[in-house]
Design a protein around this motif. Structure first.
Motif, mmCIF file in Angstrom:
data_model
loop_
_atom_site.group_PDB
_atom_site.id
_atom_site.type_symbol
_atom_site.label_atom_id
_atom_site.label_comp_id
_atom_site.label_asym_id
_atom_site.label_seq_id
_atom_site.Cartn_x
_atom_site.Cartn_y
_atom_site.Cartn_z
ATOM 1 N N ASP A 1 0.910 -1.275 -0.125
ATOM 2 C CA ASP A 1 -0.134 0.057 -0.063
ATOM 3 C C ASP A 1 0.801 1.196 -0.027
ATOM 4 N N GLY B 1 16.328 -0.090 -2.609
ATOM 5 C CA GLY B 1 16.670 -1.307 -3.382
ATOM 6 C C GLY B 1 16.279 -1.322 -4.671
ATOM 7 N N TYR B 2 15.016 -0.833 -5.214
ATOM 8 C CA TYR B 2 14.500 -0.903 -6.574
ATOM 9 C C TYR B 2 15.550 -0.182 -7.650
ATOM 10 N N VAL C 1 6.294 -0.463 6.614
ATOM 11 C CA VAL C 1 6.769 0.087 5.769
ATOM 12 C C VAL C 1 7.202 1.233 6.311
ATOM 13 N N THR D 1 -0.239 -3.381 4.829
ATOM 14 C CA THR D 1 0.782 -2.593 4.903
ATOM 15 C C THR D 1 0.273 -1.343 5.622
ATOM 16 N N SER E 1 12.701 -8.693 -3.575
ATOM 17 C CA SER E 1 12.608 -8.617 -4.937
ATOM 18 C C SER E 1 14.193 -8.430 -5.310
ATOM 19 N N SER F 1 17.971 -2.418 1.214
ATOM 20 C CA SER F 1 18.970 -1.764 1.406
ATOM 21 C C SER F 1 19.777 -2.319 2.677
HETATM 22 C C1 FMN Z 1 8.381 -6.334 -2.497
HETATM 23 C C2 FMN Z 1 8.391 -4.976 -1.962
HETATM 24 C C3 FMN Z 1 7.212 -4.758 -1.532
HETATM 25 C C4 FMN Z 1 7.047 -3.113 -1.009
HETATM 26 N N1 FMN Z 1 5.835 -2.991 -0.229
HETATM 27 C C5 FMN Z 1 5.591 -1.581 -0.065
HETATM 28 C C6 FMN Z 1 4.449 -0.930 0.357
HETATM 29 O O1 FMN Z 1 3.393 -1.893 0.603
HETATM 30 N N2 FMN Z 1 4.404 0.315 0.855
HETATM 31 C C7 FMN Z 1 5.443 0.921 0.853
HETATM 32 O O2 FMN Z 1 5.346 2.249 1.259
HETATM 33 N N3 FMN Z 1 6.813 0.342 0.605
HETATM 34 C C8 FMN Z 1 6.729 -0.774 0.084
HETATM 35 N N4 FMN Z 1 8.019 -1.153 -0.246
HETATM 36 C C9 FMN Z 1 9.193 -0.597 -0.084
HETATM 37 C C10 FMN Z 1 9.894 -0.825 1.226
HETATM 38 O O3 FMN Z 1 9.216 -1.110 2.449
HETATM 39 C C11 FMN Z 1 11.166 -0.159 1.471
HETATM 40 O O4 FMN Z 1 10.597 1.487 1.851
HETATM 41 C C12 FMN Z 1 11.709 0.310 0.160
HETATM 42 O O5 FMN Z 1 12.273 -1.004 -0.478
HETATM 43 C C13 FMN Z 1 12.966 1.150 0.511
HETATM 44 O O6 FMN Z 1 13.750 0.520 1.381
HETATM 45 P P1 FMN Z 1 15.175 0.107 0.971
HETATM 46 O O7 FMN Z 1 15.800 1.362 0.684
HETATM 47 O O8 FMN Z 1 15.459 -0.800 2.539
HETATM 48 O O9 FMN Z 1 15.129 -1.253 0.158
HETATM 49 C C14 FMN Z 1 8.084 -2.548 -0.856
HETATM 50 C C15 FMN Z 1 9.189 -3.000 -1.507
HETATM 51 C C16 FMN Z 1 9.597 -4.222 -1.908
HETATM 52 C C17 FMN Z 1 10.839 -4.573 -2.529
#
Ligand code: FMN
Length: 431
Positions: free
Chosen positions: A56, A335-336, A133, A102, A244, A227
């Motif tokens: 979400d 991460g993305y 999140v 979420t 992912s 991350s």
């Molecule tokens: C599979 C997946 C699902 C996620 N679902 C949500 C979500 O529902 N809402 C949201 O705000 N962020 C979502 N995120 C983002 C993560 O919670 C996180 O904030 C984001 O990946 C940045 O964190 P990182 O820099 O540690 O990767 C998702 C990320 C991934 C990879």
């Protein structure tokens, strides 16, 4: 090597199904009143899925091209309804499947969320979870009166404290506090309910919770960041992670890394189940599946718009046929963006990367039989713990998974044929 069982989950949102394809049927309309997801939950439950996870966010983004229009045109990142509202509806119409919603630590007041989670736990008989999140979009923050999100790592620091407070609130009632003693006309033993007087760096709460303690312990905690800071957060707090990544080697490394962080935090690595996102393309023959995968490539504009929503980088500003700018930075989904850059580091243009980008951690294109074999091999190599299936945009896709792929996995002894426990936590930790 003998097959080891693994878990299955569904990854999606409380939003429209795929609406452009031939098999869309009424899914694009039937989601809004919950019918589509209720139907899906019943199919997934019959197939023994551990849980459905509803992602979400809370905004209509205007990052791509400086306008909301492209985002709304595709409807791929909105409209969305609040997943916490559909969870009890699905819970009442199913018996076993777990339901994870979420909620953002940046926007939800902790007391409110603790109360919601405790309530959902009762409505579902202990089958709910929280996808933790921190949110990654300033556009969402602005809906809550916050101009700019705190920096990436600080959001996780705050989330650590948030979870600590959440736990304290959920434990503020001792398990046997409700005595229901008609003799003494006592409903609750007041000595077993405690204020928590929490005072952290970011949050403060008196407690106790004014709802009953959750069924079967606290709800399942789920996390999706990849991350370095996100991984440490998961190692500290999560019961399950949504992953992912790009290929088996990365998945293996992720597992080793998070397990090491868990040991450092004094946790048993087997108490966290890692679920790797996959988007299988299933058909009667391998050739047909590949032809189908080739036909269902994402629209470049739609893909870039989605990435703009997630990273808050305006991809409309870049030349599609020039190599990707590797200096891009984000305060959003790190991460993305890293994954996106990884694809591009092979010298591809923005268009090429957008055409081939996928949230799927590995390619699964084939027959139920060939895909089941691939999943088996991958799990054996990675070491566990399961797959999170995404991309079930219409009823046909759901049936292909639940009536095609899953029976093949079950025949090989890879996934459950029945639920052995009542709560999501117990089912998730059963193997
Ligand atoms: C599979 C997946 C699902 C996620 N679902 C949500 C979500 O529902 N809402 C949201 O705000 N962020 C979502 N995120 C983002 C993560 O919670 C996180 O904030 C984001 O990946 C940045 O964190 P990182 O820099 O540690 O990767 C998702 C990320 C991934 C990879």
């Amino acid at each position: 090597m003998p097959a080891a069982p693994f878990h299955l989950g569904w990854f999606g949102s409380f939003s429209r199904g795929g609406f452009a394809g031939r098999w869309a049927g009424t899914a694009p309309e039937a989601w809004a009143n919950g019918d589509y997801h209720i139907e899906m939950a019943r199919h997934l439950e019959r197939a023994g899925f551990d849980f459905m996870m509803f992602e979400d966010s809370a905004m209509v983004s205007d990052v791509y091209g400086g306008s909301m229009n492209t985002n709304l045109k595709y409807g791929s990142h909105g409209p969305k309804h609040d997943p916490m509202a559909v969870i009890p509806v699905i819970a009442k119409l199913t018996k076993h499947i777990g339901l994870i919603g979420t909620a953002s630590t940046t926007f939800y007041p902790p007391f409110m969320l603790a109360r919601t989670m405790a309530t959902l736990s009762h409505l579902s008989g202990g089958r709910t979870g929280w996808n933790i999140v921190t949110s990654s979009e300033d556009k969402a923050a602005q809906n809550f009166g916050i101009d700019q999100l705190p920096p990436h790592d600080e959001r996780y620091d705050r989330a650590d404290e948030y979870v600590e407070l959440m736990n304290r609130l959920l434990e503020s009632w001792e398990p046997d506090a409700v005595v229901l003693d008609r003799e003494t006309n006592t409903y609750v033993d007041g000595d077993k309910v405690h204020t928590i007087d929490f005072e952290g760096k970011y949050y403060k709460s008196r407690g106790p919770l004014n709802s009953l303690p959750p069924v079967g312990g606290r709800p399942v905690y789920c996390q999706a960041g990849s991350s370095p800071r996100g991984r440490r957060f998961a190692a500290q707090n999560a019961d399950t992670t949504l992953v992912s990544l790009n290929g088996i080697e990365d998945m293996k490394q992720y597992r080793v890394d998070v397990h090491q962080h868990m040991r450092d935090a004094g946790r048993d690595p087997s108490s966290l189940k890692m679920m790797f996102i996959v988007a299988p393309v299933i058909a009667d023959t391998v050739e047909e599946a590949h032809a189908r995968a080739a036909r269902s490539r994402p629209d470049v504009e739609e893909m870039l718009c989605t990435l703009s929503v997630l990273t808050e980088i305006d991809f409309a500003k870049y030349d599609l046929d020039a190599p990707l700018d590797m200096e891009m930075r984000t305060n959003g989904h790190a991460g993305y963006l890293n994954q996106f850059k990884q694809w591009a580091s092979e010298g591809q243009t923005l268009r090429q990367v957008a055409e081939s980008f996928s949230v799927s951690s590995m390619q699964l294109v084939g027959t139920p039989d060939s895909i089941a074999a691939q999943m088996d091999e991958a799990m054996q190599e990675i070491g566990g713990d399961g797959f999170l299936i995404t991309g079930l945009g219409n009823r046909k896709n759901i049936i292909e998974v639940t009536e095609g792929l899953v029976p093949e996995l079950q025949r090989r002894g890879l996934t459950r044929t029945e639920y052995t426990h009542d709560t999501l936590r117990e089912n998730l930790m059963a193997f």
